[in-house]
Design a protein around this motif. Structure first.
Motif, PDB file in Angstrom:
ATOM      1  N   ALA A   1     -55.504   5.069 -34.464  1.00 19.44           N
ATOM      2  CA  ALA A   1     -55.501   3.919 -33.558  1.00 19.44           C
ATOM      3  C   ALA A   1     -55.970   2.696 -34.332  1.00 19.44           C
ATOM      4  O   ALA A   1     -56.942   2.772 -35.085  1.00 19.44           O
ATOM      5  N   CYS A   2     -55.260   1.589 -34.162  1.00 19.47           N
ATOM      6  CA  CYS A   2     -55.612   0.357 -34.875  1.00 19.47           C
ATOM      7  C   CYS A   2     -56.139  -0.732 -33.957  1.00 19.47           C
ATOM      8  O   CYS A   2     -56.715  -1.710 -34.433  1.00 19.47           O
ATOM      9  N   TRP A   3     -55.923  -0.588 -32.663  1.00 20.98           N
ATOM     10  CA  TRP A   3     -56.343  -1.639 -31.732  1.00 20.98           C
ATOM     11  C   TRP A   3     -57.265  -1.074 -30.666  1.00 20.98           C
ATOM     12  O   TRP A   3     -57.063   0.049 -30.182  1.00 20.98           O
ATOM     13  N   THR A   4     -58.269  -1.848 -30.300  1.00 20.31           N
ATOM     14  CA  THR A   4     -59.122  -1.546 -29.166  1.00 20.31           C
ATOM     15  C   THR A   4     -59.080  -2.740 -28.232  1.00 20.31           C
ATOM     16  O   THR A   4     -59.465  -3.849 -28.613  1.00 20.31           O
ATOM     17  N   SER A   5     -58.580  -2.526 -27.041  1.00 19.52           N
ATOM     18  CA  SER A   5     -58.488  -3.599 -26.054  1.00 19.52           C
ATOM     19  C   SER A   5     -59.884  -4.089 -25.696  1.00 19.52           C
ATOM     20  O   SER A   5     -60.728  -3.322 -25.227  1.00 19.52           O
ATOM     21  N   ARG A   6     -60.140  -5.361 -25.915  1.00 20.18           N
ATOM     22  CA  ARG A   6     -61.477  -5.895 -25.660  1.00 20.18           C
ATOM     23  C   ARG A   6     -61.815  -5.894 -24.169  1.00 20.18           C
ATOM     24  O   ARG A   6     -62.987  -5.839 -23.807  1.00 20.18           O
ATOM     25  N   TYR A   7     -60.820  -5.974 -23.337  1.00 20.15           N
ATOM     26  CA  TYR A   7     -61.094  -6.052 -21.903  1.00 20.15           C
ATOM     27  C   TYR A   7     -61.618  -4.741 -21.324  1.00 20.15           C
ATOM     28  O   TYR A   7     -62.436  -4.751 -20.412  1.00 20.15           O
ATOM     29  N   ASP A   8     -61.114  -3.608 -21.850  1.00 19.88           N
ATOM     30  CA  ASP A   8     -61.493  -2.327 -21.240  1.00 19.88           C
ATOM     31  C   ASP A   8     -61.787  -1.218 -22.237  1.00 19.88           C
ATOM     32  O   ASP A   8     -62.053  -0.087 -21.837  1.00 19.88           O
ATOM     33  N   GLY A   9     -61.733  -1.515 -23.539  1.00 17.32           N
ATOM     34  CA  GLY A   9     -62.067  -0.517 -24.541  1.00 17.32           C
ATOM     35  C   GLY A   9     -60.989   0.511 -24.824  1.00 17.32           C
ATOM     36  O   GLY A   9     -61.212   1.446 -25.599  1.00 17.32           O
ATOM     37  N   VAL A  10     -59.811   0.367 -24.240  1.00 16.94           N
ATOM     38  CA  VAL A  10     -58.709   1.318 -24.456  1.00 16.94           C
ATOM     39  C   VAL A  10     -58.156   1.162 -25.868  1.00 16.94           C
ATOM     40  O   VAL A  10     -57.900   0.031 -26.323  1.00 16.94           O
ATOM     41  N   GLN A  11     -57.962   2.273 -26.570  1.00 17.48           N
ATOM     42  CA  GLN A  11     -57.441   2.241 -27.926  1.00 17.48           C
ATOM     43  C   GLN A  11     -55.927   2.434 -27.926  1.00 17.48           C
ATOM     44  O   GLN A  11     -55.369   3.085 -27.039  1.00 17.48           O
ATOM     45  N   ALA A  12     -55.278   1.874 -28.934  1.00 14.30           N
ATOM     46  CA  ALA A  12     -53.820   1.960 -29.024  1.00 14.30           C
ATOM     47  C   ALA A  12     -53.378   2.119 -30.473  1.00 14.30           C
ATOM     48  O   ALA A  12     -53.990   1.560 -31.387  1.00 14.30           O
ATOM     49  N   LYS A  13     -52.319   2.888 -30.647  1.00 12.38           N
ATOM     50  CA  LYS A  13     -51.685   3.047 -31.959  1.00 12.38           C
ATOM     51  C   LYS A  13     -50.388   2.254 -32.037  1.00 12.38           C
ATOM     52  O   LYS A  13     -50.042   1.718 -33.091  1.00 12.38           O
ATOM     53  N   ASP A  14     -49.680   2.178 -30.920  1.00 17.55           N
ATOM     54  CA  ASP A  14     -48.386   1.499 -30.864  1.00 17.55           C
ATOM     55  C   ASP A  14     -48.586   0.062 -30.366  1.00 17.55           C
ATOM     56  O   ASP A  14     -49.120  -0.159 -29.271  1.00 17.55           O
ATOM     57  N   ALA A  15     -48.138  -0.917 -31.159  1.00 14.25           N
ATOM     58  CA  ALA A  15     -48.284  -2.318 -30.772  1.00 14.25           C
ATOM     59  C   ALA A  15     -47.570  -2.630 -29.465  1.00 14.25           C
ATOM     60  O   ALA A  15     -47.963  -3.541 -28.728  1.00 14.25           O
ATOM     61  N   ALA A  16     -46.542  -1.849 -29.153  1.00 16.48           N
ATOM     62  CA  ALA A  16     -45.794  -2.073 -27.916  1.00 16.48           C
ATOM     63  C   ALA A  16     -46.635  -1.786 -26.679  1.00 16.48           C
ATOM     64  O   ALA A  16     -46.294  -2.219 -25.579  1.00 16.48           O
ATOM     65  N   ASP A  17     -47.731  -1.058 -26.846  1.00 16.59           N
ATOM     66  CA  ASP A  17     -48.598  -0.744 -25.712  1.00 16.59           C
ATOM     67  C   ASP A  17     -49.559  -1.878 -25.384  1.00 16.59           C
ATOM     68  O   ASP A  17     -50.298  -1.801 -24.398  1.00 16.59           O
TER      69      ASP A  17
ATOM     70  N   LEU B   1     -56.063 -16.550 -27.128  1.00 19.20           N
ATOM     71  CA  LEU B   1     -55.239 -15.352 -27.026  1.00 19.20           C
ATOM     72  C   LEU B   1     -55.988 -14.123 -27.523  1.00 19.20           C
ATOM     73  O   LEU B   1     -56.764 -14.201 -28.479  1.00 19.20           O
ATOM     74  N   VAL B   2     -55.725 -12.983 -26.880  1.00 23.65           N
ATOM     75  CA  VAL B   2     -56.362 -11.736 -27.277  1.00 23.65           C
ATOM     76  C   VAL B   2     -55.424 -10.579 -26.939  1.00 23.65           C
ATOM     77  O   VAL B   2     -54.723 -10.603 -25.928  1.00 23.65           O
ATOM     78  N   ALA B   3     -55.384  -9.571 -27.822  1.00 19.39           N
ATOM     79  CA  ALA B   3     -54.554  -8.385 -27.594  1.00 19.39           C
ATOM     80  C   ALA B   3     -55.319  -7.390 -26.732  1.00 19.39           C
ATOM     81  O   ALA B   3     -56.425  -6.974 -27.087  1.00 19.39           O
ATOM     82  N   VAL B   4     -54.729  -7.020 -25.603  1.00 20.92           N
ATOM     83  CA  VAL B   4     -55.410  -6.139 -24.645  1.00 20.92           C
ATOM     84  C   VAL B   4     -54.431  -5.102 -24.092  1.00 20.92           C
ATOM     85  O   VAL B   4     -53.218  -5.208 -24.268  1.00 20.92           O
TER      86      VAL B   4
END
Length: 225
Positions: free
Chosen positions: A113-129, A164-167
């Protein structure tokens, strides 16, 4: 060829510039940048700076409840033909950790996983998510002072990476066009969120109503002393 883009360390530059007196009316040469900046959302400032930032936000004012705005009037992600990156791709690269970006600026994740949504802590591997959220929503900007902006000003705001923020898609859908009085992120991000939200409002001379100011103060009070 791929290059690694590491997650930026949050900075207080925008907030400190604002506190130094760099509050410029929309429409002047120092207003919203014509192209997206690479700075992350404002990080929590010291308690004195937070108080000064809230003071610059000013007294509470009622929201503009006028005619509905058209989201299409705010443009879309800006594209840089030199880097072959659009604003969404830049935010994904900035907000991820260990992200690989190819020659067409397409971000991928070579790890679990490369991303952690700052709003809720959800992790993601796919940028499309992931979705890219405006910390101060477009509708909120429209009802707090931006209704008369030009197309150029609206597009610059739309692409300003300090807003802007990725969430996760779920948290972005829950937030929607809400202000801090109606929605807040996980407690771990509430200080940074309130700091970034207030900084953007000050930067663009946007107003806040009394419930909004109360909510911002409550979140800023959770910041480390």
């Amino acid at each position: 060829m791929q290059v690694n883009v590491h997650r930026c360390i949050p900075v207080v530059l925008l907030a400190l510039l604002t506190l130094a007196g760099c509050k410029v009316p929309i429409g002047t040469e120092d207003a919203a940048p014509a192209s997206p900046t690479s700075a992350p959302p404002a990080a929590p400032a010291a308690s004195g700076d937070r108080a000064a930032l809230m003071a610059q936000l000013g007294a509470a004012k009622p929201e503009d409840t006028g005619a509905h705005y058209n989201r299409d009037d705010w443009g879309d992600w800006a594209y840089d033909p030199k880097t072959k990156c659009n604003t969404r791709e830049q935010v994904l690269a900035r907000d991820g950790q260990g992200v690989a970006v190819d020659s067409q600026c397409r971000p991928t994740c070579p790890t679990t996983a490369c991303w952690t949504s700052r709003y809720d802590g959800v992790q993601a591997k796919d940028a499309a998510d992931l979705q890219i959220d405006h910390i101060v929503p477009i509708a909120e900007a429209n009802r707090s002072g931006a209704r008369g902006w030009s197309a150029e000003q609206r597009n610059a705001y739309y692409n300003d990476m300090t807003n802007l923020v990725a969430v996760s898609a779920r948290s972005n859908g829950q937030k929607s066009d809400s202000d801090p009085a109606q929605w807040r992120p996980t407690d771990a991000y509430s200080c940074e969120y309130a700091t970034a939200y207030t900084t953007v409002k000050v930067k663009y001379h946007l107003t806040a109503d009394d419930r909004e100011i109360a909510a911002l103060n409550a979140m800023l009070n959770t910041c480390p002393r």
